[in-house]
Write a protein that holds these residues in place. Structure first.
Motif, PDB file in Angstrom:
ATOM      1  N   PRO A 161      39.552  43.973  45.954  1.00  0.00           N
ATOM      2  CA  PRO A 161      40.111  43.299  44.771  1.00  0.00           C
ATOM      3  C   PRO A 161      41.439  43.921  44.348  1.00  0.00           C
ATOM      4  N   TRP A 162      42.331  43.089  43.856  1.00  0.00           N
ATOM      5  CA  TRP A 162      43.609  43.561  43.336  1.00  0.00           C
ATOM      6  C   TRP A 162      43.665  43.464  41.811  1.00  0.00           C
ATOM      7  N   THR A 163      42.805  42.647  41.236  1.00  0.00           N
ATOM      8  CA  THR A 163      42.657  42.568  39.784  1.00  0.00           C
ATOM      9  C   THR A 163      41.178  42.730  39.459  1.00  0.00           C
ATOM     10  N   ASN A 164      40.858  42.889  38.194  1.00  0.00           N
ATOM     11  CA  ASN A 164      39.482  43.131  37.770  1.00  0.00           C
ATOM     12  C   ASN A 164      38.664  41.841  37.817  1.00  0.00           C
TER      13      ASN A 164
ATOM     14  N   LEU B 277      46.731  44.901  37.383  1.00  0.00           N
ATOM     15  CA  LEU B 277      46.487  45.476  38.697  1.00  0.00           C
ATOM     16  C   LEU B 277      45.331  46.460  38.612  1.00  0.00           C
ATOM     17  N   TRP B 278      44.347  46.286  39.470  1.00  0.00           N
ATOM     18  CA  TRP B 278      43.230  47.231  39.549  1.00  0.00           C
ATOM     19  C   TRP B 278      43.033  47.636  41.000  1.00  0.00           C
ATOM     20  N   VAL B 279      43.090  48.922  41.247  1.00  0.00           N
ATOM     21  CA  VAL B 279      42.936  49.469  42.595  1.00  0.00           C
ATOM     22  C   VAL B 279      41.544  50.066  42.721  1.00  0.00           C
TER      23      VAL B 279
ATOM     24  N   TYR C  53      39.957  52.348  44.360  1.00  0.00           N
ATOM     25  CA  TYR C  53      40.393  53.441  45.225  1.00  0.00           C
ATOM     26  C   TYR C  53      39.258  54.082  46.019  1.00  0.00           C
TER      27      TYR C  53
ATOM     28  N   TRP D 153      36.925  52.135  47.738  1.00  0.00           N
ATOM     29  CA  TRP D 153      36.335  50.920  48.284  1.00  0.00           C
ATOM     30  C   TRP D 153      35.436  51.196  49.492  1.00  0.00           C
TER      31      TRP D 153
ATOM     32  N   TYR E 223      45.440  49.064  50.160  1.00  0.00           N
ATOM     33  CA  TYR E 223      46.358  49.033  49.025  1.00  0.00           C
ATOM     34  C   TYR E 223      47.732  49.618  49.348  1.00  0.00           C
TER      35      TYR E 223
ATOM     36  N   PHE F 242      50.170  51.306  46.773  1.00  0.00           N
ATOM     37  CA  PHE F 242      49.534  51.127  45.467  1.00  0.00           C
ATOM     38  C   PHE F 242      48.300  52.020  45.299  1.00  0.00           C
TER      39      PHE F 242
ATOM     40  N   GLN G 152      48.716  54.338  42.491  1.00  0.00           N
ATOM     41  CA  GLN G 152      48.810  53.858  41.113  1.00  0.00           C
ATOM     42  C   GLN G 152      47.788  54.512  40.190  1.00  0.00           C
TER      43      GLN G 152
END
Length: 519
Positions: A71-74, A84-86, A88, A90, A253, A256, A259
């Motif tokens: 996912p790139w957003t929540n 933007l949500w990473v 990290y 995953w 990512y 990113f 981030q």
């Protein structure tokens, strides 16, 4: 053979048998010590799964597998969907989700057990490389494992601890042997690390300290005879550091992935509210074990004749991070154990007690037998693990909400947000444990409402909520009983469920309409 010769040979034979017996007895004693050492992390993780953050990790892992992407957003909570949500961690989340899907809650215990044993193996291996008495290496490794006891939970930081030990092992070996080629193991290590946990940044920082050490030593030595050696070492370290930095970008990512690092640097309120981010309280024995390892490292480093800036900077960095936040306690513990091993051993020596395949197999069998007995004694069945979850989280309340098909928006506490994301995926939790989504100000504002501080009733998120799941122990639970906007629909020893009167009225209207249609 004459009788005199037999008389002389008999005591010699008895003496040999006695010596063999003593050797076997010593071997068994050491095998027992080795078994106890590896039982420490095993017994530490043989507990119910009540970590509040593991649930949103599971939800994220399921999302990644379902969509075949990160996912790139929540995509979960009702806040931050455009930001933007990473994710990290995953790869960790995919791993624990898969374990949970096939083995239930036992899969999470299995994860913690496997990683904790790997940590014990790598830490013990690091210590064993130096000339220590067997009892000394066992005691030093055990102190490190006991100091990290609170961290032995199903979290991605177990991978960070493991990778950090491997990194230090490589760096110490290079310093001792001068074989710079061993540094080539670091880029693939960092590639994995960056996909499992964001704290790979700590490893990069330590590698940077090792890189500048030749420069610092050059300044300290102040003579030309050191010139050729330090230039070669610095250049190789520098190139490896660049390669490791590039390797961290080999993840979904890319750049990113950094981030969240900058986000957490800016957010300081978490250190005053979230328990794992607070400083050690020294209310448990593990904090004192941590302090003991640090003091031992400081003492041994002070008495060491060979002055190396890397070890000092490593220890100072660990002290700053670990005494600032208890979740980073592993940093100073592993660093201290490594410093003690290097400074007290000082050189690679012969193994005082060879751990052969047979001895390792015997120790492994004893460990498995003890853990099996403990598992049965503690009744760590799947049913009991589920019961422990229900005693710590609103499992029954969630089932009640599901049965009555209550709709959101849902208002929940920070500590239960991750569980509700997992247990009630059709509802969007208003807040959860993902700090890089909500930020410290939002967390502190919610905390003020839950504590019933002045202005709690004017909280806009509370005013627009249709459903509230709260612990019965929070002040807000008592205040809501007198709030005309909500009605208590369910309560048990753990949680209470409040439903907005508008939603209840709407459901009653639907029921009346349904009865009229049936007529």
């Amino acid at each position: 053979m004459s009788s005199d010769e037999r008389t002389i040979a008999l005591p010699s034979t008895i003496k040999d048998m006695h010596n063999r017996f003593r050797q076997q007895e010593e071997t068994m004693r050491r095998l027992v010590l080795l078994t106890v050492l590896y039982l420490l992390p095993g017994l530490q993780v043989f507990v119910p799964v009540i970590d509040p953050d593991i649930w949103w990790h599971l939800r994220t892992g399921g999302w990644v597998i379902e969509h075949g992407a990160v996912p790139w957003t929540n995509p979960f909570s009702s806040y931050g969907g455009e930001k933007l949500w990473v994710a990290y961690s995953w790869l960790f989340e995919v791993l624990v989700y898969s374990l949970h899907r096939y083995f239930g809650l036992w899969g999470l215990v299995l994860y913690s057990l496997t990683l904790s044993l790997l940590i014990a193996v790598t830490l013990h291996r690091l210590v064993r490389k130096y000339t220590f008495p067997f009892s000394g290496e066992i005691a030093l490794t055990a102190a490190g494992l006991l100091a990290m006891k609170p961290l032995m939970s199903p979290r991605p930081w177990l991978f960070t601890i493991l990778f950090f030990i491997l990194e230090l092992d490589i760096l110490f070996t290079v310093r001792q042997s001068g074989n710079l080629r061993k540094l080539l193991w670091l880029p693939p290590l960092f590639m994995l690390w960056a996909n499992f946990h964001v704290q790979f940044i700590y490893g990069l920082f330590v590698l940077g300290l090792a890189t500048i050490e030749p420069l610092l030593e050059r300044l300290y030595q102040r003579h030309d005879s050191y010139k050729e050696g330090w230039q070669k070492s610095f250049c190789f370290f520098f190139l490896v550091t660049l390669a490791c930095g590039a390797a961290t970008l080999l993840n979904p990512y890319h750049v990113f992935v950094y981030q969240p690092v900058f986000f957490f640097i800016e957010q300081r309120g978490f250190f005053d509210y979230i328990t794992e981010m607070m400083a050690p309280t020294f209310r448990g024995p593990w904090d004192w074990f941590m302090l003991a390892t640090v003091l031992g490292a400081v003492f041994s480093l002070g008495w060491w004749r060979e002055k190396r800036p890397f070890l000092l900077l490593l220890l100072l960095t660990g002290a700053f991070l670990s005494f600032r936040a208890r979740r980073d306690g592993w940093f100073v513990v592993v660093s201290s154990v490594g410093v003690i091993a290097v400074t007290c051993g000082g050189r690679v020596g012969d193994d005082p007690f060879a751990i052969t395949r047979l001895r390792a197999a015997v120790a492994a069998v004893m460990i498995i037998v003890v853990l099996a007995i403990v598992s049965v004694t503690k009744d760590l069945s799947e049913e009991r693990l589920q019961q422990a979850v229900a005693e710590s989280f609103p499992a029954t309340a969630a089932a009640f909400v599901e049965e009555h098909r209550y709709a959101g928006p849902l208002y929940n506490h920070f500590n239960w947000g991750g569980y509700l994301l997992w247990r009630l995926p059709h509802l969007s939790a208003i807040i959860d444990g993902r700090g890089n989504v909500h930020g410290d100000k939002r967390v502190l504002d919610f905390q003020a409402t839950w504590e019933g501080k002045q202005g709690w009733a004017d909280d806009p998120n509370l005013a627009t909520s249709q459903l509230i799941i709260t612990s019965v122990n929070f002040p807000l639970a008592s205040l809501l009983r007198f709030d005309s906007r909500f009605e208590l629909a369910y309560e048990d020893k753990i949680a209470a469920v409040f439903v907005s009167r508008s939603q209840l009225a709407g459901q009653e209207t639907i029921k009346v309409q349904s009865r009229q249609d049936q007529r």
